[in-house]
Motif scaffolding. Sequence first.
Motif, PDB file in Angstrom:
ATOM      1  N   LYS A 169      -3.743   3.611   6.027  1.00 46.19           N
ATOM      2  CA  LYS A 169      -3.340   3.283   4.653  1.00 46.19           C
ATOM      3  C   LYS A 169      -3.738   1.851   4.297  1.00 46.19           C
ATOM      4  O   LYS A 169      -4.265   1.597   3.211  1.00 46.19           O
ATOM      5  CB  LYS A 169      -1.826   3.456   4.491  1.00 46.19           C
ATOM      6  N   ALA A 170      -3.474   0.914   5.206  1.00 44.16           N
ATOM      7  CA  ALA A 170      -3.807  -0.492   4.940  1.00 44.16           C
ATOM      8  C   ALA A 170      -5.314  -0.671   4.762  1.00 44.16           C
ATOM      9  O   ALA A 170      -5.764  -1.343   3.827  1.00 44.16           O
ATOM     10  CB  ALA A 170      -3.295  -1.383   6.072  1.00 44.16           C
ATOM     11  N   SER A 188      -0.311   4.138   9.335  1.00 43.01           N
ATOM     12  CA  SER A 188      -0.102   2.892   8.584  1.00 43.01           C
ATOM     13  C   SER A 188      -1.377   2.049   8.579  1.00 43.01           C
ATOM     14  O   SER A 188      -1.708   1.425   7.568  1.00 43.01           O
ATOM     15  CB  SER A 188       1.099   2.106   9.128  1.00 43.01           C
ATOM     16  N   SER A 191       1.571  -1.880   4.787  1.00 40.35           N
ATOM     17  CA  SER A 191       1.640  -0.420   4.707  1.00 40.35           C
ATOM     18  C   SER A 191       2.592   0.104   5.773  1.00 40.35           C
ATOM     19  O   SER A 191       2.811  -0.544   6.798  1.00 40.35           O
ATOM     20  CB  SER A 191       0.254   0.207   4.883  1.00 40.35           C
ATOM     21  N   VAL A 212      -6.597   0.696   1.380  1.00 41.61           N
ATOM     22  CA  VAL A 212      -6.312  -0.202   0.254  1.00 41.61           C
ATOM     23  C   VAL A 212      -7.167  -1.464   0.349  1.00 41.61           C
ATOM     24  O   VAL A 212      -7.594  -2.015  -0.675  1.00 41.61           O
ATOM     25  CB  VAL A 212      -4.803  -0.525   0.191  1.00 41.61           C
ATOM     26  N   ASP A 241       4.417   3.998   7.448  1.00 36.19           N
ATOM     27  CA  ASP A 241       4.536   5.454   7.493  1.00 36.19           C
ATOM     28  C   ASP A 241       5.798   5.768   8.291  1.00 36.19           C
ATOM     29  O   ASP A 241       5.951   5.289   9.418  1.00 36.19           O
ATOM     30  CB  ASP A 241       3.299   6.076   8.143  1.00 36.19           C
ATOM     31  N   ALA A 265       0.845  -1.197   0.000  1.00 34.20           N
ATOM     32  CA  ALA A 265       0.000   0.000   0.000  1.00 34.20           C
ATOM     33  C   ALA A 265       0.880   1.247   0.000  1.00 34.20           C
ATOM     34  O   ALA A 265       0.837   2.063   0.916  1.00 34.20           O
ATOM     35  CB  ALA A 265      -0.925  -0.012   1.214  1.00 34.20           C
ATOM     36  N   SER A 266       1.702   1.377  -1.031  1.00 34.07           N
ATOM     37  CA  SER A 266       2.637   2.500  -1.093  1.00 34.07           C
ATOM     38  C   SER A 266       3.100   2.715  -2.528  1.00 34.07           C
ATOM     39  O   SER A 266       3.289   1.754  -3.269  1.00 34.07           O
ATOM     40  CB  SER A 266       3.856   2.208  -0.215  1.00 34.07           C
ATOM     41  N   SER A 299      -2.152   3.957  -1.416  1.00 36.21           N
ATOM     42  CA  SER A 299      -3.293   4.383  -0.614  1.00 36.21           C
ATOM     43  C   SER A 299      -3.644   5.835  -0.914  1.00 36.21           C
ATOM     44  O   SER A 299      -2.774   6.649  -1.200  1.00 36.21           O
ATOM     45  CB  SER A 299      -2.933   4.244   0.864  1.00 36.21           C
TER      46      SER A 299
END
Length: 197
Positions: free
Chosen positions: A53-54, A50, A68, A57, A70, A7-8, A30
């Motif tokens: 973000k996960a 993080s 994910s 996605v 950060d 996810a990046s 994300s």
Amino acid sequence: MRRIILASASPRRKELLRQLIGDNFLVSPSSYEEPPQPDLAPEELLIRHSIGKARDVAKHFSSGIIISADTSVLYNGEVLGKPNFPEKAEEMLKKLNGRKFRVVTGLTVLDLDSAQEISESESTDVWMSEMDDEQILAYVRTGEPLDKAGAFAAQGKGAVLIERIEGDFFNAVGLPLFRLGKILEKLGVSVFDESFS
């Protein structure tokens, strides 16, 4: 083989994950917006980001393992993110010049098949060498410090600025591989599996 989803959009994270599992993963950046939450400790904030973000996605997949992260640089209680313009990069580098600081990453691995979510943080201490103003400006002119947490790239030209690192080097680049490997093991995924060769 389990489907792995990063996810990046970070080229550094892609390259690091490639070291572990080859090209056996999808990239799905994300669109999570990182809200400021000044009441949280930096480590907790990075974990929250993080997770965000996960989960963002995860909306696009029904199965697989989402990774994910950060990452930020912490110095004197201040979170130094990614500079968007040269003057900000120069300012950050002058703060870190000749000093010790921490690179902290919030890491989340979300297994959509088992609904397990594991989030942890990793810290790495970094000592930056002393530079004069001309060296700082020369490094900034390379463009490398832009869009890098703390305005340096330990895996690039910025490597010559790093006097010492204590902890996971890969965390200083943006993805703590040791911790990631341990989390994947907890989820029943071994990076030594032949399908990742």
